[in-house]
Design a protein around this motif. Structure first.
Motif, PDB file in Angstrom:
ATOM      1  N   ALA A  23       0.847  -1.197   0.000  1.00  0.00           N
ATOM      2  CA  ALA A  23       0.000   0.000   0.000  1.00  0.00           C
ATOM      3  C   ALA A  23       0.880   1.244   0.000  1.00  0.00           C
ATOM      4  N   VAL A  24       0.591   2.163  -0.908  1.00  0.00           N
ATOM      5  CA  VAL A  24       1.302   3.440  -0.944  1.00  0.00           C
ATOM      6  C   VAL A  24       0.717   4.406   0.068  1.00  0.00           C
ATOM      7  N   ASN A  25      -0.601   4.415   0.220  1.00  0.00           N
ATOM      8  CA  ASN A  25      -1.276   5.336   1.137  1.00  0.00           C
ATOM      9  C   ASN A  25      -1.636   4.695   2.463  1.00  0.00           C
ATOM     10  N   GLU A  26      -2.565   3.717   2.425  1.00  0.00           N
ATOM     11  CA  GLU A  26      -3.044   3.202   3.698  1.00  0.00           C
ATOM     12  C   GLU A  26      -3.766   1.875   3.535  1.00  0.00           C
ATOM     13  N   LEU A  27      -3.852   1.192   4.660  1.00  0.00           N
ATOM     14  CA  LEU A  27      -4.758   0.058   4.839  1.00  0.00           C
ATOM     15  C   LEU A  27      -5.911   0.541   5.705  1.00  0.00           C
ATOM     16  N   VAL A  28      -7.150   0.152   5.352  1.00  0.00           N
ATOM     17  CA  VAL A  28      -8.332   0.576   6.102  1.00  0.00           C
ATOM     18  C   VAL A  28      -9.191  -0.637   6.441  1.00  0.00           C
ATOM     19  N   ILE A  29      -9.573  -0.748   7.696  1.00  0.00           N
ATOM     20  CA  ILE A  29     -10.651  -1.659   8.090  1.00  0.00           C
ATOM     21  C   ILE A  29     -11.823  -0.784   8.513  1.00  0.00           C
ATOM     22  N   HIS A  30     -13.006  -1.037   7.919  1.00  0.00           N
ATOM     23  CA  HIS A  30     -14.135  -0.135   8.129  1.00  0.00           C
ATOM     24  C   HIS A  30     -15.419  -0.950   8.294  1.00  0.00           C
ATOM     25  N   ARG A  31     -16.343  -0.410   9.048  1.00  0.00           N
ATOM     26  CA  ARG A  31     -17.599  -1.123   9.283  1.00  0.00           C
ATOM     27  C   ARG A  31     -18.499  -1.155   8.050  1.00  0.00           C
ATOM     28  N   GLY A  32     -18.204  -0.325   7.056  1.00  0.00           N
ATOM     29  CA  GLY A  32     -18.992  -0.337   5.834  1.00  0.00           C
ATOM     30  C   GLY A  32     -20.434   0.075   6.083  1.00  0.00           C
ATOM     31  N   SER A  33     -21.367  -0.736   5.579  1.00  0.00           N
ATOM     32  CA  SER A  33     -22.790  -0.396   5.703  1.00  0.00           C
ATOM     33  C   SER A  33     -23.401  -0.882   7.010  1.00  0.00           C
ATOM     34  N   ASN A  34     -22.612  -1.555   7.854  1.00  0.00           N
ATOM     35  CA  ASN A  34     -23.149  -2.032   9.129  1.00  0.00           C
ATOM     36  C   ASN A  34     -23.494  -0.860  10.044  1.00  0.00           C
ATOM     37  N   PRO A  35     -24.571  -0.936  10.784  1.00  0.00           N
ATOM     38  CA  PRO A  35     -24.977   0.192  11.629  1.00  0.00           C
ATOM     39  C   PRO A  35     -24.189   0.299  12.931  1.00  0.00           C
ATOM     40  N   HIS A  36     -23.455  -0.761  13.307  1.00  0.00           N
ATOM     41  CA  HIS A  36     -22.756  -0.765  14.594  1.00  0.00           C
ATOM     42  C   HIS A  36     -21.271  -0.460  14.409  1.00  0.00           C
ATOM     43  N   LEU A  37     -20.667   0.076  15.453  1.00  0.00           N
ATOM     44  CA  LEU A  37     -19.240   0.368  15.416  1.00  0.00           C
ATOM     45  C   LEU A  37     -18.435  -0.921  15.298  1.00  0.00           C
ATOM     46  N   ALA A  38     -17.296  -0.830  14.617  1.00  0.00           N
ATOM     47  CA  ALA A  38     -16.374  -1.965  14.532  1.00  0.00           C
ATOM     48  C   ALA A  38     -15.588  -2.072  15.832  1.00  0.00           C
ATOM     49  N   ILE A  39     -15.266  -3.289  16.212  1.00  0.00           N
ATOM     50  CA  ILE A  39     -14.460  -3.538  17.411  1.00  0.00           C
ATOM     51  C   ILE A  39     -13.232  -4.335  16.980  1.00  0.00           C
ATOM     52  N   ILE A  40     -12.069  -3.714  17.100  1.00  0.00           N
ATOM     53  CA  ILE A  40     -10.826  -4.277  16.558  1.00  0.00           C
ATOM     54  C   ILE A  40      -9.767  -4.258  17.654  1.00  0.00           C
ATOM     55  N   ASP A  41      -9.138  -5.411  17.883  1.00  0.00           N
ATOM     56  CA  ASP A  41      -8.016  -5.499  18.820  1.00  0.00           C
ATOM     57  C   ASP A  41      -6.736  -5.144  18.086  1.00  0.00           C
ATOM     58  N   VAL A  42      -5.960  -4.225  18.670  1.00  0.00           N
ATOM     59  CA  VAL A  42      -4.737  -3.737  18.037  1.00  0.00           C
ATOM     60  C   VAL A  42      -3.532  -4.247  18.817  1.00  0.00           C
ATOM     61  N   TYR A  43      -2.608  -4.898  18.105  1.00  0.00           N
ATOM     62  CA  TYR A  43      -1.370  -5.402  18.700  1.00  0.00           C
ATOM     63  C   TYR A  43      -0.188  -4.709  18.028  1.00  0.00           C
ATOM     64  N   VAL A  44       0.826  -4.370  18.839  1.00  0.00           N
ATOM     65  CA  VAL A  44       2.048  -3.746  18.335  1.00  0.00           C
ATOM     66  C   VAL A  44       3.230  -4.596  18.770  1.00  0.00           C
ATOM     67  N   ASN A  45       3.956  -5.151  17.814  1.00  0.00           N
ATOM     68  CA  ASN A  45       5.086  -6.042  18.098  1.00  0.00           C
ATOM     69  C   ASN A  45       4.705  -7.128  19.097  1.00  0.00           C
ATOM     70  N   ASN A  46       3.559  -7.756  18.842  1.00  0.00           N
ATOM     71  CA  ASN A  46       3.037  -8.875  19.643  1.00  0.00           C
ATOM     72  C   ASN A  46       2.547  -8.468  21.035  1.00  0.00           C
ATOM     73  N   HIS A  47       2.460  -7.181  21.306  1.00  0.00           N
ATOM     74  CA  HIS A  47       1.916  -6.695  22.578  1.00  0.00           C
ATOM     75  C   HIS A  47       0.530  -6.098  22.318  1.00  0.00           C
ATOM     76  N   PHE A  48      -0.422  -6.470  23.159  1.00  0.00           N
ATOM     77  CA  PHE A  48      -1.764  -5.896  23.023  1.00  0.00           C
ATOM     78  C   PHE A  48      -1.714  -4.416  23.357  1.00  0.00           C
ATOM     79  N   LEU A  49      -2.238  -3.590  22.445  1.00  0.00           N
ATOM     80  CA  LEU A  49      -2.221  -2.139  22.647  1.00  0.00           C
ATOM     81  C   LEU A  49      -3.572  -1.632  23.123  1.00  0.00           C
ATOM     82  N   THR A  50      -4.630  -1.943  22.385  1.00  0.00           N
ATOM     83  CA  THR A  50      -5.937  -1.403  22.754  1.00  0.00           C
ATOM     84  C   THR A  50      -7.035  -2.119  21.986  1.00  0.00           C
ATOM     85  N   GLU A  51      -8.245  -1.956  22.482  1.00  0.00           N
ATOM     86  CA  GLU A  51      -9.437  -2.382  21.765  1.00  0.00           C
ATOM     87  C   GLU A  51     -10.047  -1.144  21.133  1.00  0.00           C
ATOM     88  N   ALA A  52     -10.002  -1.105  19.823  1.00  0.00           N
ATOM     89  CA  ALA A  52     -10.508   0.066  19.107  1.00  0.00           C
ATOM     90  C   ALA A  52     -11.992  -0.113  18.826  1.00  0.00           C
TER      91      ALA A  52
END
Length: 469
Positions: free
Chosen positions: A293-322
């Protein structure tokens, strides 16, 4: 008296029989313009990039003149198509041995307007054949060009003309196309004439030598383009734009990129074990191919009415629940695209970093985050998503739908020196060099000329309002 008999040849040339007393002029049907396959072209020429003691940009050095040129105009824009035809006619008539390549839909639309054959193929053949890419359009056209090489570690240099709605990445105005093309084509020809246009200067400096004893002559490969030479130190300035490497994995941890590739583009059959393409293609079996990707990678809820819930890990360490509409991982180049609209920071393209930016996060304390380029980021769909599929897009193009347990692994592509002293990685972009007397951006360093000018002129950075205008 009997009328003379006529014989016909396949070109409709009318020839009277011997002994006849009359002749008729011949006629012919004009040759139809031809579209040829790219497979018949010579293999790609790999340029080198050299460091400079006076600039953080690199210098383009061709070992021999580029031959196979891919021209990509903006789609559905008649004036841009007309400009592409003018550009093609100019470089074909002024520079020898060029093979002009177009995407299939473009080639079909314009080949009757060009008095010479052109080439086309499926995009899967481009990486092994294309020496140089020229785009006419906006930032979307540049991304479209880069996407043709998104499965490969090596990308040809991209010369971009700004003819779109924004053009933040486009360096050149189209009315500069003769100078821009000359600089790119002649980089590496090494002649001792420092002036690009003045014939008197060329005469006055004839025979000048440099410290290495160069007699000021064109390399033999460029002998057919006399009169378009540049100085020994003049060459196109290049910016290697960082990319992201992206892998999509199923719930069992298996990389499914190959499945997504087959579903989205045509790929050539596996290469024989003894074949070689200069390392441009990752051979199978082996590590799975990655999207870039030159610009970005995006994960998005699209047409779903509810917020997406994504677990974010940095170098194998859990960072946050987005918990958000989505989340972006972007490059410095992408920091002025979707990430900027989502509230992300602006990063200079030479900064080695990647950005994590939430899209409309539920928590006001979820701020954009900058990480080192070699950071390994994992985005995993939480079970709290209740089985909903989320869209995954790379540079604005939807690549997949991911469900619970699936994850996206992202890290920055390494851009740096190779063992042979060259440079590898990234997307090589030709940077516009200021000309003498160019007072538009006087006092701005050459490295930042286009970037700073784009922030001010296009993005209206810190633009005053009210009485401050």
């Amino acid at each position: 008296m009997s009328r003379p008999r006529l014989f016909y040849c396949r070109w409709r040339l009318l020839i009277p029989s011997p002994g006849s007393r009359g002749t008729r002029p011949f006629s012919y049907t004009p040759r139809r313009r031809t579209i040829l396959p790219v497979s018949g072209l010579p293999d790609r020429i790999l340029p080198k990039y050299k460091e400079s003691s006076t600039s953080s940009l690199l210098s383009l050095q061709w070992p021999s003149p580029p031959r196979n040129i891919l021209i990509i105009p903006k789609l559905h824009a008649a004036p841009v198509t007309a400009s592409a035809i003018s550009f093609a006619n100019h470089i074909h008539s002024e520079y020898p041995n060029l093979n002009l390549v177009f995407e299939r839909r473009i080639a079909s639309a314009i080949h009757e307007s060009l008095p010479f054959p052109i080439y086309t193929s499926d995009p899967a053949q481009f990486p092994g054949k294309i020496d140089l890419v020229t785009t006419l359009g906006g930032d979307g056209t540049i991304l479209r060009a880069a996407s043709l090489f998104s499965l490969h570690a090596s990308v040809p240099p991209i010369l971009s003309f700004s003819m779109g709605s924004l053009g933040f990445l486009g360096e050149w105005k189209f009315d500069e196309y003769k100078r821009a093309w000359r600089e790119v084509y002649m980089s590496g020809s090494r002649v001792a004439v420092s002036d690009l246009q003045d014939p008197h200067t060329q005469f006055a400096t004839a025979g000048r030598t440099d410290g290495d004893g160069d007699e000021g002559l064109l390399h033999s490969e460029w002998e057919g383009v006399r009169g378009k030479s540049m100085g020994l130190t003049r060459s196109s300035k290049m910016l290697l734009r960082h990319r992201l490497k992206v892998g999509v994995y199923d719930a069992a941890g298996n990389n499914i990129n190959e499945q997504l590739i087959r579903a989205s583009i045509q790929t050539p059959p596996p290469m024989p074990a003894n074949s070689s393409d200069g390392g441009l293609t990752q051979k199978q079996p082996g590590p799975p191919r990655l999207f870039h990707a030159v610009n970005e990678l995006v994960i998005h809820r699209g047409s779903n009415p509810h917020l997406a819930i994504i677990d974010v890990y940095v170098n194998n360490h859990f960072l946050t629940e987005a918990v958000a509409d989505g989340i972006l991982v972007s490059t410095p180049t992408g920091s002025t695209a979707y990430s900027l609209s989502a509230g992300g920071s602006i990063m200079h393209p030479l900064v080695k970093t990647l950005l994590i930016t939430p899209i409309c996060a539920r928590s006001l304390s979820f701020r954009p985050l900058g990480l080192p380029l070699n950071t390994k980021v994992v985005l995993k769909l939480s079970e709290k998503n209740r089985g909903r599929e989320l869209d995954v897009s790379i540079d604005g193009k939807r690549r997949a739908g991911v469900t619970i347990g699936m994850e996206i692994r992202v890290e920055g592509e390494t851009v740096g020196r190779t063992p042979d002293g060259g440079w590898a990685g990234g997307v090589p972009c030709v940077i516009r060099s200021p000309v003498r007397g160019d007072g538009e951006r006087a006092g701005i360093a050459e490295d930042d000329d286009g970037w700073v000018g784009g922030l001010i002129g296009l993005l209206k950075f810190n633009y005053p309002f009210g009485d401050g205008q």
